[in-house]
Design an enzyme around this catalytic site. Structure first.
Site, PDB file in Angstrom:
ATOM      1  N   GLU A  23       8.251  -1.435 -17.304  1.00  0.00           N
ATOM      2  CA  GLU A  23       8.448  -1.098 -15.888  1.00  0.00           C
ATOM      3  C   GLU A  23       7.332  -1.702 -15.037  1.00  0.00           C
ATOM      4  O   GLU A  23       6.597  -0.995 -14.351  1.00  0.00           O
ATOM      5  CB  GLU A  23       8.450   0.435 -15.729  1.00  0.00           C
ATOM      6  CG  GLU A  23       9.488   1.151 -16.576  1.00  0.00           C
ATOM      7  CD  GLU A  23       9.276   2.669 -16.630  1.00  0.00           C
ATOM      8  OE1 GLU A  23       8.212   3.155 -16.191  1.00  0.00           O
ATOM      9  OE2 GLU A  23      10.172   3.357 -17.125  1.00  0.00           O
TER      10      GLU A  23
ATOM     11  N   ARG B 154       3.224  -3.841  -9.967  1.00  0.00           N
ATOM     12  CA  ARG B 154       2.130  -4.591  -9.360  1.00  0.00           C
ATOM     13  C   ARG B 154       1.983  -6.004  -9.917  1.00  0.00           C
ATOM     14  O   ARG B 154       1.787  -6.966  -9.168  1.00  0.00           O
ATOM     15  CB  ARG B 154       0.835  -3.812  -9.604  1.00  0.00           C
ATOM     16  CG  ARG B 154      -0.361  -4.288  -8.824  1.00  0.00           C
ATOM     17  CD  ARG B 154      -1.630  -3.553  -9.271  1.00  0.00           C
ATOM     18  NE  ARG B 154      -1.462  -2.125  -9.283  1.00  0.00           N
ATOM     19  CZ  ARG B 154      -1.712  -1.329  -8.232  1.00  0.00           C
ATOM     20  NH1 ARG B 154      -2.177  -1.836  -7.120  1.00  0.00           N
ATOM     21  NH2 ARG B 154      -1.516  -0.028  -8.305  1.00  0.00           N
TER      22      ARG B 154
ATOM     23  N   TYR C 152      -6.969   4.425  -1.643  1.00  0.00           N
ATOM     24  CA  TYR C 152      -7.499   4.206  -2.992  1.00  0.00           C
ATOM     25  C   TYR C 152      -8.833   3.460  -2.987  1.00  0.00           C
ATOM     26  O   TYR C 152      -9.240   2.955  -4.032  1.00  0.00           O
ATOM     27  CB  TYR C 152      -6.533   3.349  -3.822  1.00  0.00           C
ATOM     28  CG  TYR C 152      -5.094   3.764  -3.859  1.00  0.00           C
ATOM     29  CD1 TYR C 152      -4.715   5.033  -4.305  1.00  0.00           C
ATOM     30  CD2 TYR C 152      -4.097   2.871  -3.500  1.00  0.00           C
ATOM     31  CE1 TYR C 152      -3.378   5.376  -4.376  1.00  0.00           C
ATOM     32  CE2 TYR C 152      -2.752   3.220  -3.582  1.00  0.00           C
ATOM     33  CZ  TYR C 152      -2.406   4.468  -4.010  1.00  0.00           C
ATOM     34  OH  TYR C 152      -1.091   4.810  -4.091  1.00  0.00           O
TER      35      TYR C 152
ATOM     36  N   CYS D   7      -6.501   5.564  15.436  1.00  0.00           N
ATOM     37  CA  CYS D   7      -7.552   6.503  15.817  1.00  0.00           C
ATOM     38  C   CYS D   7      -7.956   7.393  14.658  1.00  0.00           C
ATOM     39  O   CYS D   7      -7.708   8.600  14.650  1.00  0.00           O
ATOM     40  CB  CYS D   7      -7.069   7.323  17.000  1.00  0.00           C
ATOM     41  SG  CYS D   7      -6.668   6.226  18.355  1.00  0.00           S
ATOM     42  N   GLU D   8      -8.512   6.778  13.628  1.00  0.00           N
ATOM     43  CA  GLU D   8      -9.045   7.487  12.463  1.00  0.00           C
ATOM     44  C   GLU D   8     -10.135   6.615  11.883  1.00  0.00           C
ATOM     45  O   GLU D   8      -9.943   5.401  11.761  1.00  0.00           O
ATOM     46  CB  GLU D   8      -7.988   7.629  11.355  1.00  0.00           C
ATOM     47  CG  GLU D   8      -6.911   8.589  11.654  1.00  0.00           C
ATOM     48  CD  GLU D   8      -6.434   9.337  10.424  1.00  0.00           C
ATOM     49  OE1 GLU D   8      -7.189   9.442   9.440  1.00  0.00           O
ATOM     50  OE2 GLU D   8      -5.305   9.819  10.481  1.00  0.00           O
TER      51      GLU D   8
ATOM     52  N   TYR E 107       2.759  -2.231  -3.212  1.00  0.00           N
ATOM     53  CA  TYR E 107       2.224  -1.025  -2.574  1.00  0.00           C
ATOM     54  C   TYR E 107       1.635  -1.353  -1.191  1.00  0.00           C
ATOM     55  O   TYR E 107       0.636  -0.780  -0.773  1.00  0.00           O
ATOM     56  CB  TYR E 107       1.201  -0.330  -3.498  1.00  0.00           C
ATOM     57  CG  TYR E 107       1.784  -0.067  -4.874  1.00  0.00           C
ATOM     58  CD1 TYR E 107       2.729   0.936  -5.046  1.00  0.00           C
ATOM     59  CD2 TYR E 107       1.438  -0.847  -5.970  1.00  0.00           C
ATOM     60  CE1 TYR E 107       3.301   1.158  -6.291  1.00  0.00           C
ATOM     61  CE2 TYR E 107       2.005  -0.624  -7.215  1.00  0.00           C
ATOM     62  CZ  TYR E 107       2.936   0.382  -7.371  1.00  0.00           C
ATOM     63  OH  TYR E 107       3.504   0.594  -8.601  1.00  0.00           O
TER      64      TYR E 107
END
Ligand code: PLP
Length: 423
Positions: free
Chosen positions: A277, A280, A321, A347-348, A376
């Site tokens: 499977e 990536r 991550y 805004c973070e 991803y």
């Protein structure tokens, strides 16, 4: 190897300069290379078949890159699909993946999702717990069917990598222990609505060492042998995905050839179909996120912020991550590299891609590419801060096509409505 290279001083995807796509589609935008997707799939497939494996099922993990045009590219090469929701089953089918190459994983499949998958005729449902086994049995019986299931085992190995993408330790939510698996397999073989066809594992993602995989797969082999000794039939052993890719700051992952050789070693003489499977390793280096520099904000005390039009809603891996992505100017300017804090407009504070990154000198309006963003990346994008969902482009040779357009602001607003009492 990938097909993003400098051509005449400009970063191109196959035969198309990325700046041309940025002009035509706007930024931010994801760009995927067909040749790279094809190469990664065939290199892995050929390495596995070189080991004499009989007809391995290579089911691309749809969650890594769920764009239907990407799935279609892989399906045309014979790829199957590893899916984790009804939406992903539908995407795989829409891309032309035959149902007999679809494997349905995930810890919380609902009854309607299981019914949909059985109706579609998927190859196998990977059951992750005892209640799920009974759920699948019940749904299949109501439909007058017998569902092919594999029991997902949690081999309790530590595969390294980031804690948020480790799945193979006993305290993760995935799968059952080896002893549970033996018991569940026996239970499954006595249920009228299911037919156990094998066992499965998936120990994590971005794994850069063979040893933990080899340890887990050897234990899986032991399980297959014990079940067979008890008289159970097993047709398939699913070894999951997880093979890492180079993100430039990390140890080099094993090559597909070394991975395949390890698989050959561990499964030698075990007469069984193997399933994989990979996500990536197929898609990551086949995609980039192209973004434009809005401006450069230099603080007198010294920090230099490179403010981009891409943000954490478009590529969340660094925020979620602590992931590293190589950042390359599309047309590098000469001059000494400078240290930049690369940030988006959200805004973070978490909307920071990297700090103190040395990059060639940049100016407002320049274009940059986040490399290794094909897995991803777009699949995890959102519209946080009401930023329209990032578009996706597929390149093949000297052609490119928008395979997911950027929604307009009207599209965005039309999805919502006032409550009746507000009219
Ligand atoms: C995420 C996932 C994969 C793919 O993992 P990669 O690291 O992208 O290869 C495979 N199988 C299952 C069950 C998964 O959850």
């Amino acid at each position: 190897m990938n097909h993003f290279e400098l051509q005449g001083g400009e970063l191109a995807c196959e035969g198309v300069p990325l700046s041309r796509i940025a002009e035509a589609v706007g930024t931010p935008v994801y760009v995927y290379s067909t040749a790279t997707l094809e190469r990664h799939f065939t290199v892995l497939r050929d390495a596995l078949t070189d080991q004499g494996l009989k007809d391995p099922l290579i089911a691309f993990a749809v969650k890594a890159n769920s764009n239907v045009a990407v799935l279609r590219t892989l399906a045309a090469l014979g790829a199957g699909a590893d899916v984790v929701s009804e939406g992903e089953v539908r995407r795989a089918l829409a891309a032309g993946v035959p149902p007999e190459r679809i494997v349905f994983s995930g810890v919380g499949k609902t009854e309607p999702e299981v019914a949909f998958a059985l109706e579609a005729g998927v190859a196998e449902i990977n059951v992750e717990s005892e209640p799920e086994l009974h759920l699948v049995n019940r749904v299949a019986q109501q439909m007058g069917r017998r569902a092919a299931v594999a029991i997902r085992v949690n081999p309790d190995v530590s595969a390294g990598g980031h804690a948020k993408i480790s799945t193979g330790k006993a305290d993760n939510k995935f799968g059952v222990s080896f002893s549970e698996a033996e018991r569940l397999y026996a239970t499954a073989s006595n249920l009228a609505g299911v037919r156990p066809v094998g066992v499965a594992c998936h120990i994590g993602s971005q794994i850069t060492e063979l040893a933990p995989m080899e340890a887990a797969f050897s234990k899986m082999r032991g399980l297959v042998e014990r079940l067979r000794a008890e008289g159970m039939g097993l047709e398939r052993l699913d070894l999951g995905g997880g093979l890492g890719v180079p993100y430039f700051n990390q140890p080099a992952p094993p090559s597909p050839a070394d991975y395949a050789a390890m698989i050959g070693r561990v499964t030698k003489g075990l007469d069984i179909q193997l399933a994989f499977e990979p996500g990536r390793v197929i898609a990551a280096n086949a995609g980039v996120l192209v973004s434009r520099v809005i401006h450069i904000h230099e603080r007198p005390e010294g920090r230099r912020f490179l403010v981009l039009d891409a943000a954490m809603n478009d590529l969340i891996r660094p925020a979620m991550y602590d992931a590293y992505h190589d950042i390359r100017p599309l047309a590098p300017r000469p001059g000494e590299p400078l240290a930049y804090d690369v940030v988006g407009p959200i805004c973070e504070t978490g909307d920071t891609f990297t700090r103190d990154r040395l990059l060639p000198p940049l100016q407002a309006g320049d274009l940059v590419a986040f490399m290794t963003a094909g897995a991803y990346g777009a699949a995890m994008a959102s519209e946080y801060n009401s930023r329209p969902l990032v578009p996706e482009v597929l390149v093949k040779g000297d052609q490119f096509a928008v395979v997911r357009p950027r929604p307009s602001y009207d599209d965005m607003l039309e999805r919502e409505r006032a409550a009746p009492w507000q009219a």
